[in-house]
Write an enzyme that holds these catalytic residues in place. Structure first.
Site, PDB file in Angstrom:
ATOM      1  N   MET A 218       0.835  -1.193   0.000  1.00 48.07           N
ATOM      2  CA  MET A 218       0.000   0.000   0.000  1.00 48.07           C
ATOM      3  C   MET A 218       0.873   1.247   0.000  1.00 48.07           C
ATOM      4  O   MET A 218       1.807   1.360   0.787  1.00 48.07           O
ATOM      5  CB  MET A 218      -0.931   0.015   1.217  1.00 48.07           C
ATOM      6  N   ARG A 227      -4.090  13.172   3.904  1.00 44.05           N
ATOM      7  CA  ARG A 227      -5.467  13.536   3.548  1.00 44.05           C
ATOM      8  C   ARG A 227      -6.456  12.427   3.928  1.00 44.05           C
ATOM      9  O   ARG A 227      -7.634  12.535   3.629  1.00 44.05           O
ATOM     10  CB  ARG A 227      -5.582  13.824   2.051  1.00 44.05           C
ATOM     11  N   GLY A 228      -5.996  11.358   4.533  1.00 41.73           N
ATOM     12  CA  GLY A 228      -6.868  10.234   4.859  1.00 41.73           C
ATOM     13  C   GLY A 228      -6.973   9.210   3.756  1.00 41.73           C
ATOM     14  O   GLY A 228      -7.749   8.261   3.855  1.00 41.73           O
ATOM     15  N   ILE A 229      -6.185   9.371   2.687  1.00 42.02           N
ATOM     16  CA  ILE A 229      -6.270   8.444   1.550  1.00 42.02           C
ATOM     17  C   ILE A 229      -5.785   7.051   1.943  1.00 42.02           C
ATOM     18  O   ILE A 229      -6.405   6.034   1.598  1.00 42.02           O
ATOM     19  CB  ILE A 229      -5.468   8.997   0.354  1.00 42.02           C
ATOM     20  N   GLY A 230      -4.689   6.976   2.690  1.00 41.06           N
ATOM     21  CA  GLY A 230      -4.190   5.676   3.137  1.00 41.06           C
ATOM     22  C   GLY A 230      -5.191   4.955   4.011  1.00 41.06           C
ATOM     23  O   GLY A 230      -5.385   3.737   3.895  1.00 41.06           O
ATOM     24  N   TRP A 231      -5.854   5.718   4.886  1.00 39.57           N
ATOM     25  CA  TRP A 231      -6.881   5.127   5.752  1.00 39.57           C
ATOM     26  C   TRP A 231      -7.986   4.482   4.928  1.00 39.57           C
ATOM     27  O   TRP A 231      -8.430   3.365   5.207  1.00 39.57           O
ATOM     28  CB  TRP A 231      -7.451   6.216   6.661  1.00 39.57           C
ATOM     29  N   ASP A 258       8.377   2.839  10.935  1.00 37.54           N
ATOM     30  CA  ASP A 258       7.305   3.627  10.329  1.00 37.54           C
ATOM     31  C   ASP A 258       6.234   3.933  11.367  1.00 37.54           C
ATOM     32  O   ASP A 258       5.228   3.240  11.494  1.00 37.54           O
ATOM     33  CB  ASP A 258       6.701   2.890   9.128  1.00 37.54           C
ATOM     34  N   GLU A 259       6.426   5.003  12.086  1.00 35.83           N
ATOM     35  CA  GLU A 259       5.550   5.337  13.208  1.00 35.83           C
ATOM     36  C   GLU A 259       4.157   5.752  12.749  1.00 35.83           C
ATOM     37  O   GLU A 259       3.150   5.336  13.336  1.00 35.83           O
ATOM     38  CB  GLU A 259       6.177   6.454  14.038  1.00 35.83           C
ATOM     39  N   TYR A 265      -2.615   1.938  11.670  1.00 39.29           N
ATOM     40  CA  TYR A 265      -3.096   0.560  11.780  1.00 39.29           C
ATOM     41  C   TYR A 265      -3.675   0.289  13.172  1.00 39.29           C
ATOM     42  O   TYR A 265      -4.697  -0.386  13.305  1.00 39.29           O
ATOM     43  CB  TYR A 265      -1.955  -0.419  11.484  1.00 39.29           C
TER      44      TYR A 265
END
EC number: 2.3.1.255
Length: 318
Positions: A218, A227-231, A258-259, A265
């Site tokens: 991902m 922007r919340g796209i990964g979420w 990767d904090e 997650y």
């Protein structure tokens, strides 16, 4: 700048030098598996694919959720020379019609299955992110793109047991959704392995159970992060898994360094079940967490509003 938190499934050693479109079947075929490499069987298939072009993606709102288009991956599946069961056909139709739409504070996005003509754009996005995470010199980019494309081609051959999803984003203009003046752009991608047959031959460590769904590779385009796209790529993956997979235990990897992705997650309900030992450092790899989430037994498609672009962050390539 954070690095890629879920590694591509091919080995880094390669980088060293030296809306539902309908199937139409003849009355004689629907109850039996078909060998799609045979022309005699392919002649029994009737497609109803409306014309579409990703380069001029202008779907908005529910239109995006209903759009289908010519899914060339179906045609490619016919050439694999293997039988497809009725269950696989049903999964293909689910993939074909899958769409996840979400309004964000800064615009709108939707997620669906990658189409054949989008492969090069997806390759570029993955190669750029993977090269960034490995700190590779620019001279390796062409080699990396070649390897990523070969990987995506191979993964498409295992449809419908694994699938690559792509997300598109259209920004708001003066606080209002753009009605088409601004083209949507590919904002991110994610791979979903749905069952044992969709697992990669060389999964990262710690190794997840092969029979469980697995989310990997991902990434979000650099200038569209936070922007919340990964979420919502993650949420779309979970929604697809809920529709197709009988298993509700979903796994993914996250590098210890990767904090931001790790916090995302955790916020989404994933828990660490195992962590790499320090021995992986001897192989020049980052230590990783294997994380798991148990999805609800019964889910329905939901639309979540993001309260703030920075609240559900995807600041890293996750």
């Amino acid at each position: 700048m954070a690095a890629l938190s879920i590694s591509l499934a091919f080995s880094v050693d390669f980088l060293k030098p030296s809306q539902s479109t309908k199937f139409g079947f003849s009355s004689s075929s629907p109850r039996y598996p078909l060998l799609y490499s045979c022309r005699s069987h392919r002649s029994n298939l009737r497609f109803a694919f409306p014309p579409s072009s990703v380069s001029t993606a202008t779907e908005t709102g529910e239109e995006a959720a209903k759009s289908t288009g010519s899914y060339a991956f179906l045609e490619e599946t016919f050439r694999t020379g293997r039988f497809l069961s009725n269950d696989e056909l049903e999964k293909l139709k689910t993939l074909e019609g899958f769409a996840y739409f979400q309004e964000l504070e800064s615009g709108s996005m939707w997620v669906r299955v990658m189409r054949h003509e989008e492969m090069d754009s997806t390759v570029h996005l993955l190669a750029e992110s993977f090269g960034e995470s490995m700190l590779l010199p620019s001279g390796y980019q062409s080699v990396l793109r070649f390897l990523v494309k070969q990987y995506l081609i191979e993964r498409r051959e295992v449809l419908p047991h694994a699938v690559t999803l792509v997300g598109f984003f259209r920004k708001k203009v003066d606080g209002f959704s753009d009605d088409g003046e601004e083209e949507a752009e590919m904002a991110g991608t994610v791979e979903v392995c749905l069952d044992k047959r969709g697992t990669n031959a060389s999964p990262p460590s710690p190794t997840p159970p092969k029979e469980s769904p697995y989310i990997c590779n991902m990434t979000v385009k650099e200038d569209l992060r936070r922007r919340g796209i990964g979420w919502h790529l993650l949420k779309a993956s979970e929604e697809l898994i809920s529709q197709i997979s009988p298993s509700k235990d979903v796994y993914l990897h996250c590098r210890m360094v990767d904090e931001a992705p790790f916090n995302m997650y955790k916020k989404a309900g994933y828990e660490v079940v195992k962590t790499d030992t320090v021995l992986v450092l001897l192989m020049l790899q980052r230590r990783k967490h294997l994380m798991r989430k148990k999805l609800p037994l019964c889910t329905t498609p939901t639309v979540e509003m993001v309260g703030s672009d920075n609240e559900l962050t995807s600041s890293a390539n996750v």
